[in-house]
Design a protein around this motif. Structure first.
Motif, PDB file in Angstrom:
ATOM      1  N   SER A  28       0.504  -1.303  -0.011  1.00 48.04           N
ATOM      2  CA  SER A  28      -0.071   0.089  -0.080  1.00 48.04           C
ATOM      3  C   SER A  28       0.900   1.162   0.065  1.00 48.04           C
ATOM      4  CB  SER A  28      -1.001  -0.035   1.250  1.00 48.04           C
ATOM      5  OG  SER A  28      -1.855  -1.049   1.261  1.00 48.04           O
ATOM      6  N   ALA A  75       1.016   3.930  -2.936  1.00 49.69           N
ATOM      7  CA  ALA A  75       0.550   5.395  -2.506  1.00 49.69           C
ATOM      8  C   ALA A  75       1.465   6.425  -2.912  1.00 49.69           C
ATOM      9  CB  ALA A  75       0.301   5.411  -1.163  1.00 49.69           C
ATOM     10  N   GLY A 120      -4.999   5.071  -3.914  1.00 53.93           N
ATOM     11  CA  GLY A 120      -4.599   4.349  -2.769  1.00 53.93           C
ATOM     12  C   GLY A 120      -5.375   3.755  -1.865  1.00 53.93           C
TER      13      GLY A 120
END
Length: 277
Positions: A226, A230, A238
């Motif tokens: 993640s 992002a 995200g």
């Protein structure tokens, strides 16, 4: 696999990869690139460890790219004539192969930690820029050496440094070819912490690696995935990714084990990641 540039050991869920050419300041010779990529990809694919630590030996972490990578003909086209377009295309493909070695650090499901002493120069800086966490000794320094010898850094320094430190600092390093001392590297967020000496660095990094290895490896993988996403995408993209991750990967077993361990005042026990297909 017979190794020229690394010593490898596994302990407490951590894979320790140690550069072992201190007499050459751990410069990156042709065999380094295949060794590091193969080691990282095998650790990841076979789920051999929950954390990877990259450290080094001697006075300096890494003196950068050994020019023999190019002078030795590693990327010279075999056969054919001297047509320049085709010859330069081989060099392009070769540089992309070098870049893929450090990209493998980002793609691994497990966190990669760099423990840096002394000089971290040129391609060595490209390597640690691709790691998740960086720790250093007080005498460590970081240097985009390529500018000082008339070439442009090519293995990720210019692409990753602005993602892990203020862009102005990254530009100053690239334009001036100046040393960034450990203290300033810590103050701008490139280095997570600074230790007094090499021994303290290795002890401290081992403790941090073991702490991470004790967490749910699925939760840590999801966090890394993640965070990397992002970095390169808009916030809403995200958020959508992590929602999909939770919908597909979340399972209550790890959470229940965490809560049970807290109640029972014991260390939690989590299942390893499965080997990748």
């Amino acid at each position: 696999m017979s190794l020229t540039c690394f010593d490898v050991r596994y302990e407490d869920g951590v894979a320790y990869l140690r550069l072992n050419r201190p007499e050459r300041k751990n410069s990156l010779i042709p065999s380094f690139w295949a060794e590091l990529r193969t080691l990282v990809e095998e650790i990841d694919r076979e789920a051999r460890a929950r954390v990877i630590v990259i450290s080094s030996t001697g006075r300096h972490f890494c003196a950068g790219l050994d020019l023999g990578v190019f002078d030795g003909g590693m990327f010279r086209a075999s056969g054919g004539g001297d047509e320049p377009g085709r010859k330069r295309a081989v060099l392009y493909q070769g540089i992309r192969l070098l870049q893929e070695t450090f990209t493998a650090l980002e793609r691994a499901r497990v966190p990669v930690i760099a423990a840096i002493q002394g000089g971290c120069v040129g391609a060595g800086l490209g390597m640690v820029s691709a790691c998740d966490l960086r720790y250093a000794t007080r005498d460590a320094f970081f240097l985009v050496q390529e500018t000082n010898i008339g070439i442009t850094a090519e293995v990720g320094q210019l692409q990753r440094l602005p993602k892990v430190m203020p862009e102005g600092v990254a530009r100053e390093m690239a334009y001036r070819g100046m040393r960034l001392p450990a203290a300033r590297a810590e103050s701008v967020g490139f280095v997570n912490a600074v230790f007094d000496d090499h021994e303290a660095l290795l002890t401290g990094v081992s403790e941090i690696a073991r702490e991470i290895a004790a967490k749910s490896p699925l939760a840590v993988w999801g966090s890394k995935h993640s965070l990397n996403h992002a970095r390169d995408h808009a916030v809403d993209d995200g958020l959508d990714l992590v929602a999909l991750w939770q919908a597909g990967m979340y399972h209550p077993d790890d959470c229940l084990e965490s809560l049970s361990a807290q109640r029972e005042q014991r260390a939690p026990a989590f299942e390893d990641l499965r080997p990748a297909p």
